[in-house]
Design a protein around this motif. Structure first.
Motif, PDB file in Angstrom:
ATOM      1  N   LEU A 175       0.844  -1.202   0.000  1.00 34.89           N
ATOM      2  CA  LEU A 175       0.000   0.000   0.000  1.00 34.89           C
ATOM      3  C   LEU A 175       0.877   1.249   0.000  1.00 34.89           C
ATOM      4  O   LEU A 175       0.598   2.229  -0.715  1.00 34.89           O
ATOM      5  N   GLU A 176       1.936   1.202   0.777  1.00 31.20           N
ATOM      6  CA  GLU A 176       2.843   2.370   0.810  1.00 31.20           C
ATOM      7  C   GLU A 176       3.537   2.551  -0.533  1.00 31.20           C
ATOM      8  O   GLU A 176       3.636   3.659  -1.050  1.00 31.20           O
ATOM      9  N   THR A 177       3.971   1.434  -1.119  1.00 28.56           N
ATOM     10  CA  THR A 177       4.682   1.516  -2.406  1.00 28.56           C
ATOM     11  C   THR A 177       3.805   2.165  -3.484  1.00 28.56           C
ATOM     12  O   THR A 177       4.280   2.945  -4.297  1.00 28.56           O
ATOM     13  N   HIS A 178       2.513   1.794  -3.478  1.00 26.90           N
ATOM     14  CA  HIS A 178       1.640   2.271  -4.563  1.00 26.90           C
ATOM     15  C   HIS A 178       0.691   3.371  -4.084  1.00 26.90           C
ATOM     16  O   HIS A 178      -0.303   3.660  -4.763  1.00 26.90           O
ATOM     17  N   ALA A 179       1.027   3.967  -2.963  1.00 33.18           N
ATOM     18  CA  ALA A 179       0.086   4.878  -2.295  1.00 33.18           C
ATOM     19  C   ALA A 179      -0.557   5.900  -3.229  1.00 33.18           C
ATOM     20  O   ALA A 179      -1.776   6.076  -3.211  1.00 33.18           O
ATOM     21  N   ASP A 180       0.249   6.540  -4.061  1.00 28.01           N
ATOM     22  CA  ASP A 180      -0.291   7.650  -4.857  1.00 28.01           C
ATOM     23  C   ASP A 180      -1.038   7.201  -6.102  1.00 28.01           C
ATOM     24  O   ASP A 180      -1.750   7.992  -6.719  1.00 28.01           O
ATOM     25  N   SER A 181      -0.835   5.941  -6.482  1.00 22.82           N
ATOM     26  CA  SER A 181      -1.457   5.506  -7.747  1.00 22.82           C
ATOM     27  C   SER A 181      -2.587   4.494  -7.525  1.00 22.82           C
ATOM     28  O   SER A 181      -3.171   3.998  -8.474  1.00 22.82           O
ATOM     29  N   LEU A 182      -2.887   4.240  -6.255  1.00 23.24           N
ATOM     30  CA  LEU A 182      -3.864   3.188  -5.968  1.00 23.24           C
ATOM     31  C   LEU A 182      -5.286   3.740  -5.859  1.00 23.24           C
ATOM     32  O   LEU A 182      -5.539   4.695  -5.128  1.00 23.24           O
ATOM     33  N   ALA A 183      -6.225   3.110  -6.597  1.00 20.13           N
ATOM     34  CA  ALA A 183      -7.629   3.536  -6.520  1.00 20.13           C
ATOM     35  C   ALA A 183      -8.449   2.582  -5.656  1.00 20.13           C
ATOM     36  O   ALA A 183      -9.360   3.015  -4.948  1.00 20.13           O
TER      37      ALA A 183
END
Ligand code: PLP
Length: 422
Positions: A175-183
């Motif tokens: 979740l942290e790795t993809h935080a900004d791109s996750l919907a």
């Protein structure tokens, strides 16, 4: 094994839920013997009262015909409401947050239409690599529908090398790795293959922290473990009713939509007349006005014969109580594990891939077969034991507290041992 036998008999005697078995039709062999049915994770058994509930609706159809929509008993117009109380009890929701409708995959699509609204920056969906295929297809097709490439848009989580189940910590890191791109994060409540129970509360909180939505596939969780979807703040959930709800093959699934979206008309959704303001539904007006809450996602009028079966099945669950069932289930599945330790102490023939901690699993134990493979399954079947097989090499064994006994678990272990050592 003798000690286990005495234990099984004692547990059965003390079991306050044991009489519920009498409310079910147990499959039998051609010579009339009851089989040991450990496939409730796939298709729950038929409650005896299902046929009476369906017969009532057939009778109503006969005598009232079209008037049945509004005449007592149980006007069809409002039939789905009869299922709300037990569904709310099972999911830990308010009644207006749940509704029975469609089937799981259809509902998943409807929920993604509303809760997966990708932008060029936030377009990813996180699932587990081993997600049930229908969920994978649904997610891939949604991603493509919005013009994204599944290769880029789907984050598929795998267990650590050498492990079978996903650690919550791993989910948190992803979740942290993809935080900004996750919907959207879409995970199971309980994983169909491994039987792992996910920590839905922690996952939902961590998902919200990165600004994404959290949805769950509860096919294997509802009716198996208690849920608190409202308090956990889950955005949406979907389920089917033919496993631990015992509503019959292909019966309608259901949805949970958190009440904070109950009146949110800004959410895109696919609409149909059964989701429209019921006070005006038959005025046949233009202009969709969604019902507040989960009901506003309904599309079509209710499949009464299916829902009658589901209502019968939910009444049994409601009478037993999910907390009581869970209490027995922990002991029953724990006893199965204990029996397995005696049956194959060195894990020479099979390895359990379901978590050992009761709080990280439901009824099911998944056994990875190291030797004898499908032969084992054939032999169990020949001894009137029904378990199921998932490729490449897993036997799922599911004692269900509503209708299985400790003695059945013991018999299973005895027969398994005989087959393994023959
Ligand atoms: C985990 C899981 N998800 C989705 C489905 C698909 O359900 P349906 O055929 O009701 O859409 C199943 C069916 O068994 C399932 O086990």
């Amino acid at each position: 094994m003798e000690e286990l036998h005495s234990k099984a008999l004692a547990y059965d005697q003390l079991d306050s839920l044991k009489d519920f078995r009498n409310q079910f039709l147990i499959p039998t062999t051609s010579d009339g013997k009851e089989v040991i049915y450990f496939c409730g994770n796939s298709l729950g058994l038929q409650p005896k009262q299902v046929s009476a509930y369906i017969t009532l609706e057939l009778e109503k159809w006969h005598t009232q015909a079209v008037e049945g929509h509004f005449q007592e008993p149980y006007p069809w117009f409002a039939y789905h409401k009869l299922l709300k109380k037990p569904l709310a009890h099972l999911t830990g929701a308010y009644e207006h947050e749940v509704v029975a409708m469609n089937n799981l995959t259809t509902n998943l699509h409807l929920m993604m239409i509303s809760f997966y609204q990708p932008s060029p920056q936030r377009f990813k969906i996180m699932i587990e690599a081993g997600a049930f295929p229908s969920d994978q297809y649904a997610v891939e097709s949604q991603v493509r529908f919005h013009g994204f490439d599944p290769e880029e848009a789907i984050v598929a989580l795998k267990p650590e090398p050498g492990e079978e189940t996903l650690r919550t910590e791993k989910i948190r890191q992803a979740l942290e790795t993809h935080a900004d791109s996750l919907a959207l994060v879409l995970l199971p409540g309980i994983q169909y293959y491994t039987g792992q129970l996910f920590d839905m509360q922690t996952i939902t909180a961590a998902t919200h922290q990165v600004g994404a939505k959290a949805g769950f596939d509860l096919a294997h969780a509802i009716g198996n473990v208690p849920l608190q979807l409202h308090d956990w703040n889950v955005d949406f959930a979907v389920w089917c009713s033919y496993k631990y709800l015992n509503a019959g093959p292909g019966n309608n699934g259901g949805i949970f939509v958190h009440e904070r979206f109950a009146r949110d008309t800004s959410l895109p959704r696919l609409a149909g007349w059964w989701g429209h303001n019921e006070a005006e539904r038959f005025q046949m007006k233009k202009g969709f006005q969604p019902m507040p809450g989960a009901d506003g996602w309904q599309l079509s009028n209710v499949n009464i014969l299916s829902m009658a079966a589901q209502r019968a099945a939910l009444d049994v669950l409601q009478e037993a109580g999910i907390q009581n069932l869970r209490q027995k289930s922990i002991q029953l599945t724990g006893f199965l594990e204990e029996c397995m330790q005696h049956t194959d102490p060195e894990q020479k023939y099979m390895k359990m891939i379901t978590p050992a901690q009761p709080e990280a699993r439901g009824c099911q134990l998944s056994l990875y077969v190291l030797e004898k493979g499908r032969y084992l399954l054939e032999q169990l079947t020949a001894h009137n034991i029904m378990v199921d097989w998932r490729e490449p090499n897993v036997i799922r064994v599911t004692p269900v507290p509503l209708y299985n006994s400790y003695s059945e678990v013991f018999q299973f272990a005895t027969i398994l041992k005989a087959v393994l050592t023959s």
